[in-house]
Design a protein around this motif. Structure first.
Motif, PDB file in Angstrom:
ATOM      1  N   LEU A 210       0.825  -1.208   0.000  1.00  0.00           N
ATOM      2  CA  LEU A 210       0.000   0.000   0.000  1.00  0.00           C
ATOM      3  C   LEU A 210       0.859   1.256   0.000  1.00  0.00           C
ATOM      4  O   LEU A 210       0.482   2.275  -0.601  1.00  0.00           O
ATOM      5  N   ALA A 211       2.014   1.215   0.645  1.00  0.00           N
ATOM      6  CA  ALA A 211       2.911   2.372   0.641  1.00  0.00           C
ATOM      7  C   ALA A 211       3.407   2.658  -0.774  1.00  0.00           C
ATOM      8  O   ALA A 211       3.487   3.823  -1.197  1.00  0.00           O
ATOM      9  N   GLY A 212       3.743   1.617  -1.531  1.00  0.00           N
ATOM     10  CA  GLY A 212       4.157   1.813  -2.918  1.00  0.00           C
ATOM     11  C   GLY A 212       3.040   2.394  -3.765  1.00  0.00           C
ATOM     12  O   GLY A 212       3.269   3.249  -4.625  1.00  0.00           O
ATOM     13  N   ALA A 213       1.818   1.946  -3.506  1.00  0.00           N
ATOM     14  CA  ALA A 213       0.664   2.482  -4.239  1.00  0.00           C
ATOM     15  C   ALA A 213       0.419   3.938  -3.865  1.00  0.00           C
ATOM     16  O   ALA A 213       0.081   4.759  -4.732  1.00  0.00           O
ATOM     17  N   ARG A 214       0.574   4.281  -2.588  1.00  0.00           N
ATOM     18  CA  ARG A 214       0.383   5.679  -2.174  1.00  0.00           C
ATOM     19  C   ARG A 214       1.391   6.594  -2.845  1.00  0.00           C
ATOM     20  O   ARG A 214       1.064   7.708  -3.263  1.00  0.00           O
ATOM     21  N   ASP A 365       9.281  -6.055  -5.491  1.00  0.00           N
ATOM     22  CA  ASP A 365       9.037  -6.294  -4.075  1.00  0.00           C
ATOM     23  C   ASP A 365       7.708  -5.635  -3.731  1.00  0.00           C
ATOM     24  O   ASP A 365       6.976  -5.177  -4.622  1.00  0.00           O
ATOM     25  N   GLU A 366       7.362  -5.603  -2.449  1.00  0.00           N
ATOM     26  CA  GLU A 366       6.070  -5.054  -2.060  1.00  0.00           C
ATOM     27  C   GLU A 366       5.892  -3.622  -2.548  1.00  0.00           C
ATOM     28  O   GLU A 366       4.838  -3.264  -3.097  1.00  0.00           O
ATOM     29  N   GLN A 367       6.905  -2.800  -2.346  1.00  0.00           N
ATOM     30  CA  GLN A 367       6.818  -1.394  -2.738  1.00  0.00           C
ATOM     31  C   GLN A 367       6.659  -1.251  -4.252  1.00  0.00           C
ATOM     32  O   GLN A 367       5.790  -0.529  -4.742  1.00  0.00           O
ATOM     33  N   GLY A 368       7.498  -1.946  -4.983  1.00  0.00           N
ATOM     34  CA  GLY A 368       7.437  -1.863  -6.441  1.00  0.00           C
ATOM     35  C   GLY A 368       6.147  -2.410  -6.996  1.00  0.00           C
ATOM     36  O   GLY A 368       5.602  -1.892  -7.977  1.00  0.00           O
ATOM     37  N   LEU A 369       5.626  -3.475  -6.370  1.00  0.00           N
ATOM     38  CA  LEU A 369       4.370  -4.060  -6.833  1.00  0.00           C
ATOM     39  C   LEU A 369       3.206  -3.096  -6.623  1.00  0.00           C
ATOM     40  O   LEU A 369       2.364  -2.924  -7.507  1.00  0.00           O
TER      41      LEU A 369
END
Length: 428
Positions: A210-214, A365-369
């Motif tokens: 969610l942080a990457g999406a934000r 990774d989570e952020q990139g995804l």
């Protein structure tokens, strides 16, 4: 996310977008962004999807699944109720997430036979709680647990709307229940409980997704020159207007292969209306350089190829060899070879006068995804605005659902009658 549109310009490819046309296109983007921003601010149907990085509660998801002890997860859903979740776990390298998103009896039987049900959680997802395929599979899964002497109620998490059979079941059986977000079509719901429950059950960092999406959401501006997501949506739309009616999405990472399937639903179901829309095609680099690339490079000028890769990754060196003609490989890594294949594909398309767009994220990774998922959703919403279609509806899909329900006896629908009355011309 970084987007390079250089190989989609008219100076390089046919069809292509002239450099001096980008400013006119940017003016369209600015107008569309005003509509999108207003829709987000008012949480209007569909536009509310772009608020999920802020409105999804990872704490709420974790709390709901806290008492479910499992080493594997079986998601029962279809379309957006399954593709987003599978995309997330696959990108994060998770091998213990399984999906029943079709009603093929052979596959269902084989999958249930090999799962250790005592260690497998069930994640059943349906907004309405009435989706025929999902409920049929869930009934089969529940019976399999009961036959194995395993209490399915200890291992089942339900994601659904406020009412309907699944909501009632969850309440009656005291099952953990999460909400499908209001105003969000299923194909746009990957960044909600719909897409994140399996990752949470298996211990992944959904907060970072969610942080990457934000971060991507904060990058939305009224200009394609400043927003990678809008650049992608605008340029692919401009190419579609010029004859690129197929969008071949080709990630150079095995873990993003399900992403291409998720993207195909997003693009097709959202934009395929009023005689418009690009047909999404799925490919995998470098594998499909040995097959589909023949068509993309030497076929009709009706395609744009979207090439996707991570700029950083774990790597593996290639062992040295004294075999004649192969010694050069010993000085390289598998990552070097994959990058060379990527660059070669991009250059070969340009040399053949075929357009392509490059998408890069820092890491898978989570952020990139989170960045990639949100950016592609925003690109799709923008494309819908530029095309003037109802991005968030799916009337053609609903026709088929109504026909299937009628054929099964749920109701005598007009669509079912049309199927029964269809003309046949059998040849045996």
């Amino acid at each position: 996310m970084r987007v390079d549109i250089g190989n989609a310009l008219r100076e390089v490819a046919t069809p292509g977008v002239a450099v001096d046309a980008l400013d006119r296109l940017d003016a369209e983007v600015a107008t569309a962004h005003e509509t999108i921003a207003a829709g987000m601010a008012n949480a209007e149907f569909g536009y509310a999807s772009l608020n999920l990085p802020e409105t999804t509660s990872p704490t709420g998801i974790r709390a709901a699944v806290a008492d479910v002890d499992a080493e594997a997860v079986l998601t029962v859903g279809i379309g957006g109720s399954a593709l987003g979740a599978r995309t997330v776990t696959a990108a994060l390298g998770e091998s213990n997430h399984y999906v029943l998103d079709n009603v093929d009896p052979e596959r269902t039987r084989r999958l249930l036979a090999r799962l250790d049900l005592e260690k497998t959680a069930v994640n059943v997802v349906s907004r309405s709680g009435t989706t025929a395929e999902t409920l049929a599979n869930f009934l089969v899964v529940r019976e399999a647990y009961e036959s194995a002497g395993v209490d399915w109620t200890d291992r089942t998490v339900v994601t659904t709307g406020d009412a309907g059979p699944l909501a009632r079941l969850a309440d009656n059986r005291d099952l953990p229940r999460l909400a499908v977000p209001e105003g969000v079509p299923g194909r746009f719901a990957a960044l909600s409980a719909v897409g994140l429950v399996p990752a949470a059950l298996l211990g992944h960092d959904i907060e970072a997704v969610l942080a990457g999406a934000r971060e991507a959401r904060e990058g939305l501006t009224g200009s394609l020159h400043e927003s990678p997501a809008y650049a992608y949506g605008a340029v692919t739309t401009a190419l579609e207007r010029r004859g690129a009616h197929i969008n071949a999405v080709m990630p150079y990472a095995e873990s993003l292969e399900p992403f291409a399937e998720w993207f195909a639903q997003l693009w097709a179901e959202s934009l395929g209306k009023d005689g418009q829309g690009q047909t999404p095609a799925r490919a995998l680099g470098a594998t499909d350089q040995h097959s589909q690339l023949q068509l993309y490079r030497a076929g009709r000028h009706d395609k744009v190829v979207t090439l996707i890769r991570a700029r950083e990754r774990a790597d593996r060196s290639i062992p040295s060899t004294d075999v004649e003609g192969l010694a050069y490989l010993g000085d390289a890594t598998l990552g070097d070879l994959l990058d060379a294949e990527f660059e070669a594909t991009e250059a070969s398309l340009a040399a053949a006068d075929k357009p392509s767009v490059r998408i890069e994220i820092e890491r898978i990774d989570e952020q990139g995804l989170g960045d990639l998922l949100f950016s592609c959703e925003a690109a799709c919403v923008l494309a819908g605005e530029l095309m003037g279609v109802e991005t968030f509806t799916q009337p053609a899909v609903e026709w088929g659902k109504s026909a299937a329900r009628g054929l099964l006896g749920a109701a005598d629908t007009e669509e079912a009658a049309a199927v029964r009355d269809k003309r046949t011309y059998p040849i045996e």
